[in-house]
Design a protein around this motif. Structure first.
Motif, PDB file in Angstrom:
ATOM      1  N   VAL A 182      -3.218 -29.770  22.794  1.00 48.96           N
ATOM      2  CA  VAL A 182      -4.286 -30.190  21.877  1.00 48.96           C
ATOM      3  C   VAL A 182      -5.329 -30.888  22.732  1.00 48.96           C
ATOM      4  CG1 VAL A 182      -4.916 -31.565  19.868  1.00 48.96           C
ATOM      5  CG2 VAL A 182      -2.665 -30.457  19.954  1.00 48.96           C
ATOM      6  N   ILE A 183      -6.391 -30.186  23.029  1.00 46.71           N
ATOM      7  CA  ILE A 183      -7.443 -30.749  23.880  1.00 46.71           C
ATOM      8  C   ILE A 183      -8.406 -31.594  23.065  1.00 46.71           C
ATOM      9  CG2 ILE A 183      -9.385 -30.171  25.388  1.00 46.71           C
ATOM     10  CD1 ILE A 183      -7.698 -27.746  26.287  1.00 46.71           C
ATOM     11  N   ALA A 184      -8.793 -31.089  21.915  1.00 42.79           N
ATOM     12  CA  ALA A 184      -9.722 -31.822  21.055  1.00 42.79           C
ATOM     13  C   ALA A 184      -9.161 -31.826  19.643  1.00 42.79           C
ATOM     14  CB  ALA A 184     -11.101 -31.172  21.071  1.00 42.79           C
ATOM     15  N   GLY A 185      -9.330 -32.933  18.982  1.00 45.86           N
ATOM     16  CA  GLY A 185      -8.871 -33.055  17.606  1.00 45.86           C
ATOM     17  C   GLY A 185      -9.337 -34.375  17.042  1.00 45.86           C
ATOM     18  N   PHE A 186      -9.106 -34.556  15.766  1.00 49.66           N
ATOM     19  CA  PHE A 186      -9.503 -35.797  15.109  1.00 49.66           C
ATOM     20  C   PHE A 186      -8.748 -36.986  15.695  1.00 49.66           C
ATOM     21  CE2 PHE A 186      -9.319 -38.872  11.576  1.00 49.66           C
ATOM     22  CZ  PHE A 186     -10.680 -39.086  11.433  1.00 49.66           C
ATOM     23  N   LEU A 187      -7.456 -36.785  15.974  1.00 50.49           N
ATOM     24  CA  LEU A 187      -6.627 -37.818  16.595  1.00 50.49           C
ATOM     25  C   LEU A 187      -6.073 -37.282  17.907  1.00 50.49           C
ATOM     26  CD1 LEU A 187      -4.663 -39.017  13.442  1.00 50.49           C
ATOM     27  CD2 LEU A 187      -6.457 -40.274  14.640  1.00 50.49           C
ATOM     28  N   PRO A 188      -5.984 -38.123  18.938  1.00 49.61           N
ATOM     29  CA  PRO A 188      -5.490 -37.643  20.238  1.00 49.61           C
ATOM     30  C   PRO A 188      -4.085 -37.058  20.141  1.00 49.61           C
ATOM     31  CG  PRO A 188      -6.375 -39.876  20.425  1.00 49.61           C
ATOM     32  CD  PRO A 188      -6.333 -39.541  18.959  1.00 49.61           C
ATOM     33  N   GLY A 189      -3.926 -35.830  20.658  1.00 41.94           N
ATOM     34  CA  GLY A 189      -2.618 -35.212  20.752  1.00 41.94           C
ATOM     35  C   GLY A 189      -2.090 -34.585  19.488  1.00 41.94           C
ATOM     36  N   ILE A 190      -2.907 -34.504  18.429  1.00 49.57           N
ATOM     37  CA  ILE A 190      -2.448 -33.934  17.162  1.00 49.57           C
ATOM     38  C   ILE A 190      -3.534 -33.006  16.626  1.00 49.57           C
ATOM     39  CG2 ILE A 190      -1.641 -34.361  14.808  1.00 49.57           C
ATOM     40  CD1 ILE A 190      -1.082 -37.263  15.670  1.00 49.57           C
ATOM     41  N   ALA A 191      -3.095 -31.848  16.151  1.00 55.09           N
ATOM     42  CA  ALA A 191      -4.015 -30.936  15.482  1.00 55.09           C
ATOM     43  C   ALA A 191      -3.296 -30.308  14.297  1.00 55.09           C
ATOM     44  CB  ALA A 191      -4.489 -29.844  16.433  1.00 55.09           C
ATOM     45  N   ILE A 192      -4.075 -29.972  13.284  1.00 56.46           N
ATOM     46  CA  ILE A 192      -3.554 -29.205  12.155  1.00 56.46           C
ATOM     47  C   ILE A 192      -4.008 -27.775  12.366  1.00 56.46           C
ATOM     48  CG2 ILE A 192      -3.683 -28.832   9.667  1.00 56.46           C
ATOM     49  CD1 ILE A 192      -3.911 -31.856   9.323  1.00 56.46           C
ATOM     50  N   ARG A 193      -3.010 -26.893  12.462  1.00 50.81           N
ATOM     51  CA  ARG A 193      -3.290 -25.471  12.683  1.00 50.81           C
ATOM     52  C   ARG A 193      -2.347 -24.641  11.834  1.00 50.81           C
ATOM     53  NH1 ARG A 193      -3.038 -25.814  19.121  1.00 50.81           N
ATOM     54  NH2 ARG A 193      -4.903 -27.079  19.475  1.00 50.81           N
ATOM     55  N   GLY A 194      -2.904 -23.703  11.118  1.00 50.73           N
ATOM     56  CA  GLY A 194      -2.079 -22.764  10.361  1.00 50.73           C
ATOM     57  C   GLY A 194      -1.113 -23.418   9.396  1.00 50.73           C
ATOM     58  N   GLY A 195      -1.523 -24.520   8.784  1.00 56.01           N
ATOM     59  CA  GLY A 195      -0.685 -25.188   7.794  1.00 56.01           C
ATOM     60  C   GLY A 195       0.397 -26.082   8.357  1.00 56.01           C
ATOM     61  N   GLY A 196       0.343 -26.352   9.648  1.00 60.64           N
ATOM     62  CA  GLY A 196       1.332 -27.233  10.266  1.00 60.64           C
ATOM     63  C   GLY A 196       0.695 -28.122  11.305  1.00 60.64           C
ATOM     64  N   LEU A 197       1.524 -28.930  11.924  1.00 60.30           N
ATOM     65  CA  LEU A 197       1.051 -29.834  12.968  1.00 60.30           C
ATOM     66  C   LEU A 197       1.363 -29.263  14.340  1.00 60.30           C
ATOM     67  CD1 LEU A 197       2.279 -33.303  11.644  1.00 60.30           C
ATOM     68  CD2 LEU A 197      -0.041 -32.397  11.576  1.00 60.30           C
ATOM     69  N   VAL A 198       0.428 -29.441  15.251  1.00 61.33           N
ATOM     70  CA  VAL A 198       0.663 -29.159  16.666  1.00 61.33           C
ATOM     71  C   VAL A 198       0.604 -30.506  17.369  1.00 61.33           C
ATOM     72  CG1 VAL A 198      -0.173 -27.985  18.731  1.00 61.33           C
ATOM     73  CG2 VAL A 198      -0.359 -26.865  16.496  1.00 61.33           C
ATOM     74  N   VAL A 199       1.604 -30.790  18.182  1.00 64.54           N
ATOM     75  CA  VAL A 199       1.713 -32.075  18.862  1.00 64.54           C
ATOM     76  C   VAL A 199       1.698 -31.848  20.367  1.00 64.54           C
ATOM     77  CG1 VAL A 199       3.105 -34.152  19.151  1.00 64.54           C
ATOM     78  CG2 VAL A 199       3.129 -32.943  16.969  1.00 64.54           C
ATOM     79  N   ASP A 200       0.816 -32.567  21.015  1.00 66.55           N
ATOM     80  CA  ASP A 200       0.722 -32.558  22.472  1.00 66.55           C
ATOM     81  C   ASP A 200       1.201 -33.939  22.923  1.00 66.55           C
ATOM     82  OD1 ASP A 200      -0.086 -32.657  25.151  1.00 66.55           O
ATOM     83  OD2 ASP A 200      -1.928 -31.520  24.764  1.00 66.55           O
TER      84      ASP A 200
END
Length: 161
Positions: free
Chosen positions: A26-44
């Motif tokens: 997750v390079i860019a997102g509202f919160l560092p290291g977290i993105a919402i993609r495809g109805g779920g969370l992606v965690v970096d």
């Protein structure tokens, strides 16, 4: 870097509820290291600053109608009501995990209102921010049915259809 043991506990909890959580970059997102993609969370985990942020972002997904949740991508916090419901949901999740409120409402978040939110959820007995929406969404009982923490018990962690 975030406490990986705590991240694992939170991710396990979210997966047990039926929310998809995947590890990824997750390079860019509202919160560092977290993105919402495809109805779920992606965690970096390398970029995640605050594990409690996972609960807040999961709260956004949890309070969405199921069809909307499946399509969720990117920033999903534009609705003020759903923001309040996500905050209440994340508090209930933190309580369920026995997490200190400082993990959820950390000083670097909530636009400078973290201390107020901690105080509100610790001290308020006359209604809770976002709870009426959780009741309306069919996710919790009436606020009159409060458990020991003073917060209504969740009957559905994910908003039913």
């Amino acid at each position: 870097m975030a406490d990986l043991h705590l991240v694992d506990r939170i991710v396990g909890f979210l997966r047990d509820l039926g929310l998809p959580v995947h590890e990824g970059e997750v390079i860019a997102g509202f919160l560092p290291g977290i993105a919402i993609r495809g109805g779920g969370l992606v965690v970096d985990t390398a970029r995640l600053s605050h594990p409690g942020d996972l609960l807040h972002e999961a709260g956004h997904l949890a309070v969405m109608a199921p069809a909307q949740r499946l399509q969720a991508d990117g920033d999903v916090s534009s609705d003020g009501g759903e923001e309040m419901a996500a905050i209440a949901w994340s508090y209930a999740a933190a309580e369920s995990l026995s997490l200190p409120l400082e993990v959820l409402f950390h000083e670097q978040g909530y636009r400078g209102q973290a201390a107020w939110l901690r105080e509100h959820f610790r001290e308020s007995r006359q209604g809770r921010l976002g709870v009426p929406l959780l009741v309306y969404f069919g996710m919790t009982d009436s606020p009159d049915q409060e458990r020991d923490t003073g917060f209504p018990a969740m009957c559905h962690w994910l908003r039913p259809a």
